[in-house]
Write a protein that holds these residues in place. Structure first.
Motif, mmCIF file in Angstrom:
data_model
loop_
_atom_site.group_PDB
_atom_site.id
_atom_site.type_symbol
_atom_site.label_atom_id
_atom_site.label_comp_id
_atom_site.label_asym_id
_atom_site.label_seq_id
_atom_site.Cartn_x
_atom_site.Cartn_y
_atom_site.Cartn_z
ATOM 1 N N ILE A 71 -24.237 1.283 -11.064
ATOM 2 C CA ILE A 71 -25.002 2.522 -10.950
ATOM 3 C C ILE A 71 -24.233 3.495 -10.054
ATOM 4 O O ILE A 71 -23.561 3.079 -9.105
ATOM 5 C CB ILE A 71 -26.411 2.266 -10.386
ATOM 6 C CG1 ILE A 71 -26.346 1.555 -9.033
ATOM 7 C CG2 ILE A 71 -27.237 1.469 -11.378
ATOM 8 C CD1 ILE A 71 -27.689 1.393 -8.338
ATOM 9 N N GLY A 72 -24.326 4.779 -10.377
ATOM 10 C CA GLY A 72 -23.566 5.722 -9.571
ATOM 11 C C GLY A 72 -23.926 7.167 -9.826
ATOM 12 O O GLY A 72 -24.743 7.496 -10.689
ATOM 13 N N SER A 73 -23.291 8.019 -9.066
ATOM 14 C CA SER A 73 -23.521 9.460 -9.141
ATOM 15 C C SER A 73 -22.459 10.094 -10.018
ATOM 16 O O SER A 73 -21.288 9.734 -9.960
ATOM 17 C CB SER A 73 -23.449 10.068 -7.740
ATOM 18 O OG SER A 73 -22.243 9.682 -7.087
ATOM 19 N N GLY A 74 -22.887 11.051 -10.802
ATOM 20 C CA GLY A 74 -21.935 11.743 -11.650
ATOM 21 C C GLY A 74 -22.138 13.252 -11.640
ATOM 22 O O GLY A 74 -22.390 13.797 -12.691
ATOM 23 N N ALA A 75 -22.101 13.907 -10.489
ATOM 24 C CA ALA A 75 -21.525 13.435 -9.239
ATOM 25 C C ALA A 75 -22.323 13.975 -8.060
ATOM 26 O O ALA A 75 -23.126 14.893 -8.216
ATOM 27 C CB ALA A 75 -20.099 13.942 -9.123
ATOM 28 N N VAL A 76 -22.063 13.416 -6.865
ATOM 29 C CA VAL A 76 -22.509 14.064 -5.629
ATOM 30 C C VAL A 76 -21.665 15.325 -5.455
ATOM 31 O O VAL A 76 -20.434 15.261 -5.469
ATOM 32 C CB VAL A 76 -22.307 13.144 -4.412
ATOM 33 C CG1 VAL A 76 -22.597 13.897 -3.121
ATOM 34 C CG2 VAL A 76 -23.195 11.922 -4.510
ATOM 35 N N LEU A 77 -22.308 16.457 -5.305
ATOM 36 C CA LEU A 77 -21.588 17.725 -5.192
ATOM 37 C C LEU A 77 -21.269 17.963 -3.714
ATOM 38 O O LEU A 77 -22.053 18.527 -2.959
ATOM 39 C CB LEU A 77 -22.426 18.852 -5.797
ATOM 40 C CG LEU A 77 -22.822 18.585 -7.263
ATOM 41 C CD1 LEU A 77 -23.652 19.723 -7.820
ATOM 42 C CD2 LEU A 77 -21.589 18.340 -8.128
ATOM 43 N N VAL A 78 -20.091 17.522 -3.304
ATOM 44 C CA VAL A 78 -19.773 17.388 -1.881
ATOM 45 C C VAL A 78 -19.755 18.691 -1.077
ATOM 46 O O VAL A 78 -19.956 18.639 0.144
ATOM 47 C CB VAL A 78 -18.451 16.626 -1.659
ATOM 48 C CG1 VAL A 78 -18.582 15.194 -2.108
ATOM 49 C CG2 VAL A 78 -17.295 17.292 -2.379
ATOM 50 N N PRO A 79 -19.540 19.866 -1.680
ATOM 51 C CA PRO A 79 -19.607 21.068 -0.834
ATOM 52 C C PRO A 79 -20.976 21.303 -0.194
ATOM 53 O O PRO A 79 -21.084 22.059 0.767
ATOM 54 C CB PRO A 79 -19.258 22.201 -1.813
ATOM 55 C CG PRO A 79 -18.427 21.554 -2.856
ATOM 56 C CD PRO A 79 -19.037 20.198 -3.028
ATOM 57 N N HIS A 80 -22.010 20.649 -0.726
ATOM 58 C CA HIS A 80 -23.354 20.823 -0.177
ATOM 59 C C HIS A 80 -23.665 19.873 0.977
ATOM 60 O O HIS A 80 -24.701 20.030 1.632
ATOM 61 C CB HIS A 80 -24.407 20.601 -1.268
ATOM 62 C CG HIS A 80 -24.345 21.586 -2.392
ATOM 63 N ND1 HIS A 80 -24.149 22.940 -2.209
ATOM 64 C CD2 HIS A 80 -24.455 21.406 -3.745
ATOM 65 C CE1 HIS A 80 -24.149 23.543 -3.381
ATOM 66 N NE2 HIS A 80 -24.335 22.649 -4.321
ATOM 67 N N TYR A 81 -22.816 18.873 1.217
ATOM 68 C CA TYR A 81 -23.184 17.798 2.146
ATOM 69 C C TYR A 81 -22.036 17.427 3.077
ATOM 70 O O TYR A 81 -20.872 17.624 2.758
ATOM 71 C CB TYR A 81 -23.621 16.542 1.360
ATOM 72 C CG TYR A 81 -24.562 16.819 0.231
ATOM 73 C CD1 TYR A 81 -25.885 17.167 0.477
ATOM 74 C CD2 TYR A 81 -24.130 16.776 -1.091
ATOM 75 C CE1 TYR A 81 -26.760 17.442 -0.559
ATOM 76 C CE2 TYR A 81 -24.994 17.049 -2.139
ATOM 77 C CZ TYR A 81 -26.309 17.390 -1.873
ATOM 78 O OH TYR A 81 -27.172 17.675 -2.904
ATOM 79 N N ARG A 82 -22.399 16.835 4.199
ATOM 80 C CA ARG A 82 -21.399 16.313 5.128
ATOM 81 C C ARG A 82 -20.980 14.901 4.709
ATOM 82 O O ARG A 82 -21.803 14.110 4.247
ATOM 83 C CB ARG A 82 -21.953 16.290 6.557
ATOM 84 C CG ARG A 82 -22.205 17.668 7.143
ATOM 85 C CD ARG A 82 -20.892 18.371 7.471
ATOM 86 N NE ARG A 82 -20.191 17.642 8.543
ATOM 87 C CZ ARG A 82 -18.858 17.648 8.676
ATOM 88 N NH1 ARG A 82 -18.110 18.297 7.809
ATOM 89 N NH2 ARG A 82 -18.304 16.989 9.681
#
Length: 332
Positions: A71-82
């Motif tokens: 199971i996984g993310s497709g995708a975590v949008l990293v500019p929004h998070y630390r």
């Protein structure tokens, strides 16, 4: 052949967001039973017809209702998070579901300009810092900060026995080069790219440098697929997602329309042209035709795995599409 599932939690006309999310859970369970390798959920923010802004929340539920599928993310949008928060979240999932968690990351906004500002009012600056952000995230995942770094004093707990596997998602040469430089597995979005995908993936293969836990390059290619008993039925089912794209392009806030509406809709010449172009990126047909096209794409990309995204109005049609493909290509 390894096949996987990418789900966007689409909301059909007449369906509630709760119903769409429940359908995602049911799809993951089906994929688990049929032998698909992984199930990824996409992240979108206030986008018409899509119900999932937080893949990690859904993965916590899906992991508890499946057994073998990754199971996984497709995708975590990293500019929004630390990076520390991302590492904490996916370490937690990897602790709950050992050896089954993927951490796919991307740099798209995932929504409108207004939604992007609400999430991160310095988004563009964060996009420019993506290479440094990835470095920091990987160091958190693999406990690799030097002793003189302030972050060496903390850990993204709980720390699992097996770290979540990081992937970089993209649709451009820039993303391929970054994945190669960082030694990460790479997922290419064939279904949403207008560029020369095989050439981009070749660039990744040629430039790959060994990463933390990846000694050789690994590629998944995501493809939009609709399979039905007959090619004619598959073509009709595909009209729903195609009309949805047309209406979203006109700013209409709608869910996935029915096949009947899609067939009777009064398309303009420009809209028909857009649909014909979109079909060139899709795999549509009966099981034998779909198998042939997927094998050709796998060879063209030299991919290790194909990831299928299917959007239909009726959940039953989507589930059957994945079932038909599995019977044709995954049956032992």
């Amino acid at each position: 052949m390894r096949l996987s599932i990418l789900d966007q939690a689409p909301i059909s006309v007449g369906m509630t967001p709760q119903g769409a999310l429940q359908a995602s859970i049911e799809l993951a369970q089906l994929g688990d039973r049929l032998g698909y390798t992984r199930f990824w959920m996409a992240e979108h923010h206030d986008l018409s017809g899509l119900a999932c802004p937080s893949p990690d929340v859904m993965l916590g539920i899906i992991g508890s209702k499946t057994t073998n599928i990754r199971i996984g993310s497709g995708a975590v949008l990293v500019p929004h998070y630390r990076p520390f928060k991302i590492a904490e979240t996916y370490n937690l999932l990897a602790t709950l579901y050992p050896g089954r968690v993927d951490l796919g990351i991307g740099r798209a906004p995932g929504g409108s300009a207004e939604a992007t500002i609400a999430l991160s009012n310095n988004f563009l600056d964060n996009v420019r810092k993506i290479p440094e952000t990835i470095d920091e995230l990987l160091k958190f995942l693999y406990n690799d900060f030097s002793k003189d770094n302030i972050y060496s004093k903390i850990k993204p707990t709980p720390v699992p026995q097996s770290s979540p596997k990081p992937w970089l998602l993209g649709t451009s040469k820039k993303s391929a080069m970054l994945a190669a430089e960082k030694g990460m597995a790479y997922a290419f979005g064939h279904f949403m790219s207008s560029q020369d995908g095989p050439e981009i993936v070749r660039k990744y293969y040629n430039d790959f440098s060994r990463g933390y836990d990846l000694s050789k390059p690994e590629v998944v290619v995501a493809i939009s697929v609709i399979c039905a008993d007959t090619s004619e039925e598959a073509e009709a089912l595909a009209l729903s997602s195609q009309l949805w794209s047309v209406k979203r392009g006109k700013g209409e806030d709608i869910g996935i329309p029915s096949v009947e509406e899609a067939i009777s809709y009064a398309y303009t010449a420009d809209e028909r042209l857009l649909i014909e172009r979109s079909k060139q990126k899709m795999v549509i047909g009966n099981p034998q035709a779909v198998k042939s096209q997927l094998k050709e794409l796998k060879k063209l990309y030299n991919a290790d795995e194909l990831m299928i995204v299917t959007i239909t109005h009726r959940s039953e049609a989507k589930l059957k599409s994945y079932e038909l493909i599995a019977k044709e290509m995954l049956a032992k």
